[in-house]
Design a protein around this motif. Structure first.
Motif, PDB file in Angstrom:
ATOM      1  N   THR A 124       0.835  -1.181   0.000  1.00 46.36           N
ATOM      2  CA  THR A 124       0.000   0.000   0.000  1.00 46.36           C
ATOM      3  C   THR A 124       0.879   1.244   0.000  1.00 46.36           C
ATOM      4  OG1 THR A 124      -1.639  -1.199   1.282  1.00 46.36           O
ATOM      5  CG2 THR A 124      -1.838   1.188   1.219  1.00 46.36           C
ATOM      6  N   VAL A 125       0.504   2.212  -0.798  1.00 40.59           N
ATOM      7  CA  VAL A 125       1.222   3.480  -0.845  1.00 40.59           C
ATOM      8  C   VAL A 125       0.407   4.517  -0.089  1.00 40.59           C
ATOM      9  CG1 VAL A 125       2.065   5.313  -2.351  1.00 40.59           C
ATOM     10  CG2 VAL A 125       2.272   2.935  -3.065  1.00 40.59           C
ATOM     11  N   TYR A 126       1.062   5.201   0.841  1.00 45.70           N
ATOM     12  CA  TYR A 126       0.421   6.260   1.601  1.00 45.70           C
ATOM     13  C   TYR A 126       1.046   7.579   1.192  1.00 45.70           C
ATOM     14  CZ  TYR A 126      -1.127   2.364   4.445  1.00 45.70           C
ATOM     15  OH  TYR A 126      -1.687   1.200   4.868  1.00 45.70           O
ATOM     16  N   ARG A 127       0.246   8.604   1.093  1.00 43.08           N
ATOM     17  CA  ARG A 127       0.748   9.923   0.698  1.00 43.08           C
ATOM     18  C   ARG A 127       0.425  10.927   1.789  1.00 43.08           C
ATOM     19  NH1 ARG A 127       2.164   9.759  -4.670  1.00 43.08           N
ATOM     20  NH2 ARG A 127       1.226   8.068  -5.831  1.00 43.08           N
ATOM     21  N   GLY A 128       1.372  11.830   2.014  1.00 42.40           N
ATOM     22  CA  GLY A 128       1.168  12.879   2.998  1.00 42.40           C
ATOM     23  C   GLY A 128       2.468  13.215   3.686  1.00 42.40           C
ATOM     24  N   VAL A 129       2.352  13.993   4.728  1.00 36.69           N
ATOM     25  CA  VAL A 129       3.498  14.441   5.503  1.00 36.69           C
ATOM     26  C   VAL A 129       3.401  13.835   6.895  1.00 36.69           C
ATOM     27  CG1 VAL A 129       4.704  16.464   6.413  1.00 36.69           C
ATOM     28  CG2 VAL A 129       3.501  16.620   4.225  1.00 36.69           C
ATOM     29  N   TRP A 130       4.449  13.141   7.320  1.00 34.98           N
ATOM     30  CA  TRP A 130       4.463  12.551   8.653  1.00 34.98           C
ATOM     31  C   TRP A 130       4.748  13.646   9.673  1.00 34.98           C
ATOM     32  CZ3 TRP A 130       2.483   8.093   9.812  1.00 34.98           C
ATOM     33  CH2 TRP A 130       2.461   7.078   8.861  1.00 34.98           C
ATOM     34  N   LEU A 131       3.907  13.757  10.685  1.00 36.91           N
ATOM     35  CA  LEU A 131       4.072  14.717  11.772  1.00 36.91           C
ATOM     36  C   LEU A 131       3.919  13.979  13.091  1.00 36.91           C
ATOM     37  CD1 LEU A 131       1.696  17.525  10.420  1.00 36.91           C
ATOM     38  CD2 LEU A 131       4.175  17.382  10.147  1.00 36.91           C
ATOM     39  N   SER A 132       4.516  14.525  14.142  1.00 37.43           N
ATOM     40  CA  SER A 132       4.334  13.958  15.482  1.00 37.43           C
ATOM     41  C   SER A 132       4.117  15.093  16.464  1.00 37.43           C
ATOM     42  CB  SER A 132       5.552  13.124  15.894  1.00 37.43           C
ATOM     43  OG  SER A 132       6.692  13.943  15.995  1.00 37.43           O
ATOM     44  N   ASP A 133       3.643  14.735  17.641  1.00 35.56           N
ATOM     45  CA  ASP A 133       3.351  15.763  18.647  1.00 35.56           C
ATOM     46  C   ASP A 133       4.564  16.115  19.502  1.00 35.56           C
ATOM     47  OD1 ASP A 133       3.437  13.391  20.081  1.00 35.56           O
ATOM     48  OD2 ASP A 133       1.756  13.927  21.380  1.00 35.56           O
ATOM     49  N   ARG A 134       5.715  15.499  19.208  1.00 36.01           N
ATOM     50  CA  ARG A 134       6.962  15.814  19.912  1.00 36.01           C
ATOM     51  C   ARG A 134       8.135  15.391  19.043  1.00 36.01           C
ATOM     52  NH1 ARG A 134       9.660  11.534  21.761  1.00 36.01           N
ATOM     53  NH2 ARG A 134       8.608   9.603  22.171  1.00 36.01           N
ATOM     54  N   PRO A 135       9.327  15.917  19.331  1.00 39.89           N
ATOM     55  CA  PRO A 135      10.500  15.489  18.551  1.00 39.89           C
ATOM     56  C   PRO A 135      10.764  13.992  18.733  1.00 39.89           C
ATOM     57  CG  PRO A 135      10.990  17.479  19.791  1.00 39.89           C
ATOM     58  CD  PRO A 135       9.660  16.974  20.285  1.00 39.89           C
ATOM     59  N   LEU A 136      11.113  13.335  17.650  1.00 37.21           N
ATOM     60  CA  LEU A 136      11.412  11.902  17.689  1.00 37.21           C
ATOM     61  C   LEU A 136      12.908  11.694  17.502  1.00 37.21           C
ATOM     62  CD1 LEU A 136       8.502  10.610  15.430  1.00 37.21           C
ATOM     63  CD2 LEU A 136       8.519  10.937  17.915  1.00 37.21           C
ATOM     64  N   ASP A 137      13.386  10.502  17.900  1.00 31.32           N
ATOM     65  CA  ASP A 137      14.805  10.202  17.735  1.00 31.32           C
ATOM     66  C   ASP A 137      14.987   9.040  16.758  1.00 31.32           C
ATOM     67  OD1 ASP A 137      14.350   7.814  19.144  1.00 31.32           O
ATOM     68  OD2 ASP A 137      15.048   8.649  21.028  1.00 31.32           O
ATOM     69  N   ASP A 138      16.231   8.624  16.582  1.00 32.44           N
ATOM     70  CA  ASP A 138      16.538   7.543  15.640  1.00 32.44           C
ATOM     71  C   ASP A 138      15.775   6.258  15.961  1.00 32.44           C
ATOM     72  OD1 ASP A 138      18.303   9.182  14.296  1.00 32.44           O
ATOM     73  OD2 ASP A 138      20.071   8.399  15.302  1.00 32.44           O
ATOM     74  N   ASN A 139      15.573   5.968  17.234  1.00 29.20           N
ATOM     75  CA  ASN A 139      14.883   4.740  17.636  1.00 29.20           C
ATOM     76  C   ASN A 139      13.400   4.770  17.288  1.00 29.20           C
ATOM     77  OD1 ASN A 139      17.214   3.592  18.810  1.00 29.20           O
ATOM     78  ND2 ASN A 139      16.898   4.844  20.631  1.00 29.20           N
ATOM     79  N   GLU A 140      12.884   5.957  17.032  1.00 29.84           N
ATOM     80  CA  GLU A 140      11.466   6.100  16.710  1.00 29.84           C
ATOM     81  C   GLU A 140      11.238   6.364  15.220  1.00 29.84           C
ATOM     82  OE1 GLU A 140      10.085   8.013  20.951  1.00 29.84           O
ATOM     83  OE2 GLU A 140      11.261   9.232  19.564  1.00 29.84           O
ATOM     84  N   GLY A 141      12.296   6.249  14.430  1.00 26.56           N
ATOM     85  CA  GLY A 141      12.167   6.376  12.985  1.00 26.56           C
ATOM     86  C   GLY A 141      12.595   7.697  12.397  1.00 26.56           C
ATOM     87  N   ALA A 142      13.012   8.637  13.227  1.00 24.22           N
ATOM     88  CA  ALA A 142      13.482   9.929  12.710  1.00 24.22           C
ATOM     89  C   ALA A 142      14.985   9.861  12.489  1.00 24.22           C
ATOM     90  CB  ALA A 142      13.147  11.039  13.699  1.00 24.22           C
ATOM     91  N   ASP A 143      15.432  10.483  11.431  1.00 26.76           N
ATOM     92  CA  ASP A 143      16.850  10.487  11.112  1.00 26.76           C
ATOM     93  C   ASP A 143      17.247  11.908  10.744  1.00 26.76           C
ATOM     94  OD1 ASP A 143      19.415   9.581  10.567  1.00 26.76           O
ATOM     95  OD2 ASP A 143      18.934   9.025   8.511  1.00 26.76           O
ATOM     96  N   GLY A 144      18.366  12.361  11.244  1.00 29.94           N
ATOM     97  CA  GLY A 144      18.833  13.699  10.926  1.00 29.94           C
ATOM     98  C   GLY A 144      19.050  14.517  12.176  1.00 29.94           C
ATOM     99  N   ASP A 145      19.548  15.730  11.972  1.00 30.79           N
ATOM    100  CA  ASP A 145      19.851  16.565  13.131  1.00 30.79           C
ATOM    101  C   ASP A 145      19.187  17.936  13.060  1.00 30.79           C
ATOM    102  OD1 ASP A 145      21.317  17.609  11.082  1.00 30.79           O
ATOM    103  OD2 ASP A 145      23.261  17.439  12.051  1.00 30.79           O
ATOM    104  N   THR A 146      18.175  18.068  12.217  1.00 34.16           N
ATOM    105  CA  THR A 146      17.439  19.324  12.118  1.00 34.16           C
ATOM    106  C   THR A 146      16.000  19.088  12.551  1.00 34.16           C
ATOM    107  OG1 THR A 146      18.822  20.027  10.267  1.00 34.16           O
ATOM    108  CG2 THR A 146      16.748  21.191  10.577  1.00 34.16           C
ATOM    109  N   LEU A 147      15.537  19.925  13.472  1.00 36.48           N
ATOM    110  CA  LEU A 147      14.162  19.818  13.958  1.00 36.48           C
ATOM    111  C   LEU A 147      13.334  20.929  13.337  1.00 36.48           C
ATOM    112  CD1 LEU A 147      12.015  18.628  15.847  1.00 36.48           C
ATOM    113  CD2 LEU A 147      12.840  20.214  17.603  1.00 36.48           C
ATOM    114  N   LEU A 148      12.277  20.536  12.657  1.00 35.49           N
ATOM    115  CA  LEU A 148      11.333  21.485  12.081  1.00 35.49           C
ATOM    116  C   LEU A 148      10.078  21.470  12.925  1.00 35.49           C
ATOM    117  CD1 LEU A 148      11.644  20.436   8.330  1.00 35.49           C
ATOM    118  CD2 LEU A 148      12.873  22.262   9.514  1.00 35.49           C
ATOM    119  N   SER A 149       9.476  22.640  13.121  1.00 35.73           N
ATOM    120  CA  SER A 149       8.241  22.683  13.897  1.00 35.73           C
ATOM    121  C   SER A 149       7.173  23.460  13.149  1.00 35.73           C
ATOM    122  CB  SER A 149       8.484  23.289  15.279  1.00 35.73           C
ATOM    123  OG  SER A 149       8.782  24.665  15.173  1.00 35.73           O
TER     124      SER A 149
END
Length: 68
Positions: free
Chosen positions: A1-26
Motif C-alpha cells: 500500500t502506498v500512503y501519501r502525505g506528511v508525517w508529523l508527530s506531537d513531539r521530537p522523535l529520535d533515531d529509535n522512533e524512525g526519525a533520522d537527521g539533526d534538524t528539527l522542524l516545527s
C-alpha cells in the motif's frame, strides 16, 4: 500500500522512533485539524499523523528550531 502525505508527530522523535537527521522542524496545526489523520499504533508514546501536504501547507511556513 502506498500512503501519501506528511508525517508529523506531537513531539521530537529520535533515531529509535524512525526519525533520522539533526534538524528539527516545527509547525503548529490545531488538534481538530490533524486529529482525523492520526496514525494509531499500540505501544507508541507519542502521537503521529499522516497529513495531506495541502493541509500542512496552510499552516506554514515551518520553523527550524535551534538546538539547545
Amino acid at each position: 500500500t502506498v500512503y501519501r502525505g506528511v508525517w508529523l508527530s506531537d513531539r521530537p522523535l529520535d533515531d529509535n522512533e524512525g526519525a533520522d537527521g539533526d534538524t528539527l522542524l516545527s509547525l503548529e496545526i490545531p488538534d481538530e485539524v490533524v486529529g482525523k489523520y492520526e496514525w494509531i499504533e499500540d505501544g507508541k508514546t507519542y502521537r503521529e499523523f499522516l497529513v495531506p501536504a495541502e493541509t500542512v501547507n496552510r499552516y506554514g511556513p515551518v520553523r527550524v528550531e535551534k538546538d539547545d
